[in-house]
Motif scaffolding. Structure first.
Motif: not given
Length: 77
Positions: A8-10, A57-59
């Protein structure tokens, strides 16, 4: 006989992995054949108090990330 790995890049997921000094093992936030949950409220309704949800926050993806076979690059989902 295989395993799926999501990278993930979140920013919240990256911060959690750094705090734990390693990967996080989890399952998808949905029940098979149902739409994925998109809020902690939906997750609690699906799983009661059996899970812990981090509010964030969602992506900006319109759909869940794809799962590909690393050996063939075939999209599995």
């Amino acid at each position: 006989d295989t395993v799926a790995i999501r990278v993930s890049n979140h920013p919240v997921i990256q911060a959690l992995c750094k705090k734990f000094s390693g990967p996080i093992v989890s399952t998808s936030a949905n029940v098979s054949n149902q739409l994925p949950a998109k809020s902690c409220e939906q997750i609690v309704k699906m799983f009661d108090d059996k899970v812990y949800c981090v509010e964030a926050e969602l992506g900006n993806l319109g759909q869940p990330t794809q799962i590909r076979d690393a050996r063939t690059a075939q999209v599995l989902r």
